[in-house]
Design an enzyme around this catalytic site. Structure first.
Site, mmCIF file in Angstrom:
data_model
loop_
_atom_site.group_PDB
_atom_site.id
_atom_site.type_symbol
_atom_site.label_atom_id
_atom_site.label_comp_id
_atom_site.label_asym_id
_atom_site.label_seq_id
_atom_site.Cartn_x
_atom_site.Cartn_y
_atom_site.Cartn_z
ATOM 1 N N LYS A 53 0.841 -1.205 0.000
ATOM 2 C CA LYS A 53 0.000 0.000 0.000
ATOM 3 C C LYS A 53 0.875 1.255 0.000
ATOM 4 O O LYS A 53 0.625 2.209 -0.747
ATOM 5 C CB LYS A 53 -0.935 -0.007 1.226
ATOM 6 N N GLN A 97 -4.174 -1.283 9.800
ATOM 7 C CA GLN A 97 -4.209 -2.621 9.205
ATOM 8 C C GLN A 97 -4.786 -3.632 10.201
ATOM 9 O O GLN A 97 -4.363 -3.702 11.349
ATOM 10 C CB GLN A 97 -2.785 -3.031 8.790
ATOM 11 N N ASP A 120 -10.644 3.353 4.567
ATOM 12 C CA ASP A 120 -11.071 1.954 4.444
ATOM 13 C C ASP A 120 -12.607 1.856 4.409
ATOM 14 O O ASP A 120 -13.152 0.837 4.008
ATOM 15 C CB ASP A 120 -10.571 1.141 5.650
#
Ligand code: NDP
Length: 283
Positions: A53, A97, A120
């Site tokens: 990412k 994460q 997200d």
């Protein structure tokens, strides 16, 4: 029949190029889009995802900050760190994460991220906005699936869409996006009776269970579009999906491979969400 292979890797490159152009325009106007990626603990798969990412961000010209902490970090320390990122004007998107170490409450951590930096799309207010048809951030994986369907010219309006897997990060938001696109939705979970009877009705079949190869060709309607979200490590050490590609490709009309399907699209859509957040902040 041999199914058309849906090339998520190639599409993701095109989307990342568009992101790079939007990033350049923002930078020219004085705003450098910034993403903070927070990793707690030493889960090897998470380390790979986070590195990918950050690398994708940098390639597209976005500013990225990677914060890595040991599993011994306390939840309170993590929340303090997230609050600092919430208040940092150079950061437009924050991603923590998952999974987090067992001593942390993932819901509480996600709720601490400012909703307008929650790239997200997992914050409860973003889930609610998606549910009510006014999404601020679409969760990256289902958003990437929608982009693939669009690029392939798959008709969603009136289609029978079956989603196998009902997680908050994939299955449920996938259902909301397909519903908004006019599909008739069935969501299956581990308690579904006669799963094959459900999957065989699907014009669009999305599979996100984490169970390698569980969907086989005999469970697929001839000509269906099959999207395999699963990322699993097989006994041979290779990556594989939740769909048995060889038998499914004999029946489906179009199918995503693993790797090279949904995975690269997830990262591309994270960049899109970060650019959108930065564009909103720059207004
Ligand atoms: P979760 O474990 O959170 O959820 C799995 C879902 O699948 C649950 O709803 C579960 O049902 C359902 N399920 C499990 N077994 C069966 C079964 N035999 N029949 C029907 N349903 C079943 O997984 P995630 O959604 O987080 O991830 C799913 C997969 O997608 C994983 O392989 C993951 O690595 C991958 N993934 C890939 C991404 C990408 O970028 N390509 C991004 C995110 C995830 P129940 O609710 O009853 O437990």
């Amino acid at each position: 029949m041999t199914a058309r292979r849906i090339d998520g890797a190639a599409l993701s490159v095109r989307i990342r190029d568009e992101v790079a152009q939007r990033a350049a325009a923002l930078i020219a106007g004085g705003t450098t889009p910034g993403l903070a990626v927070v990793l707690v603990g030493d889960n090897p798969a998470s380390q790979v995802y986070v590195r990918n990412k950050v690398a994708a961000c940098e390639k597209a010209g976005l500013h990225s900050v990677m914060e890595q902490y040991p599993a011994s970090l306390t939840e309170a320390e993590l929340l303090t760190r997230i609050q600092a990122l919430n208040n940092d004007p150079a950061i437009h998107g924050i991603l923590v994460q998952l999974p987090l170490p067992a001593h942390m409450d993932a819901h509480k951590v996600i709720e601490t991220i400012a909703a307008d930096k929650d790239v997200d799309g997992f914050h409860v207010s973003n889930a609610g906005l998606l549910m009510t048809g006014q999404p601020l951030f679409r969760p990256c994986t289902p958003y990437g699936v929608m982009k693939m369907l669009e690029a392939e010219g798959v008709v969603t309006r009136g289609a029978e869409a079956v989603i196998v897997g009902a997680s908050n990060i994939v299955g449920k938001p996938m259902a909301m996006l397909l519903l908004a696109a006019g599909a008739t939705i069935t969501i299956c979970n581990s308690k579904t009776r006669d799963l094959a009877a459900q999957t065989r009705r699907a014009d669009i079949l999305v599979v996100a269970t984490g169970k390698p190869g569980m969907i086989t060709g005999d469970m697929i309607k001839p000509g269906a579009t099959v999207i395999d979200v699963g990322i699993n490590r097989g006994a041979d050490g290779k990556l594989c999906g939740d769909v048995d590609y060889a038998s499914a490709a004999e029946v489906a009309g179009a199918i995503t491979p693993v790797p090279g399907g949904v995975g690269p699209m997830t990262i591309a859509m994270l960049l899109v969400n970060t650019i959108e957040a930065a564009e909103r902040a720059a207004i």
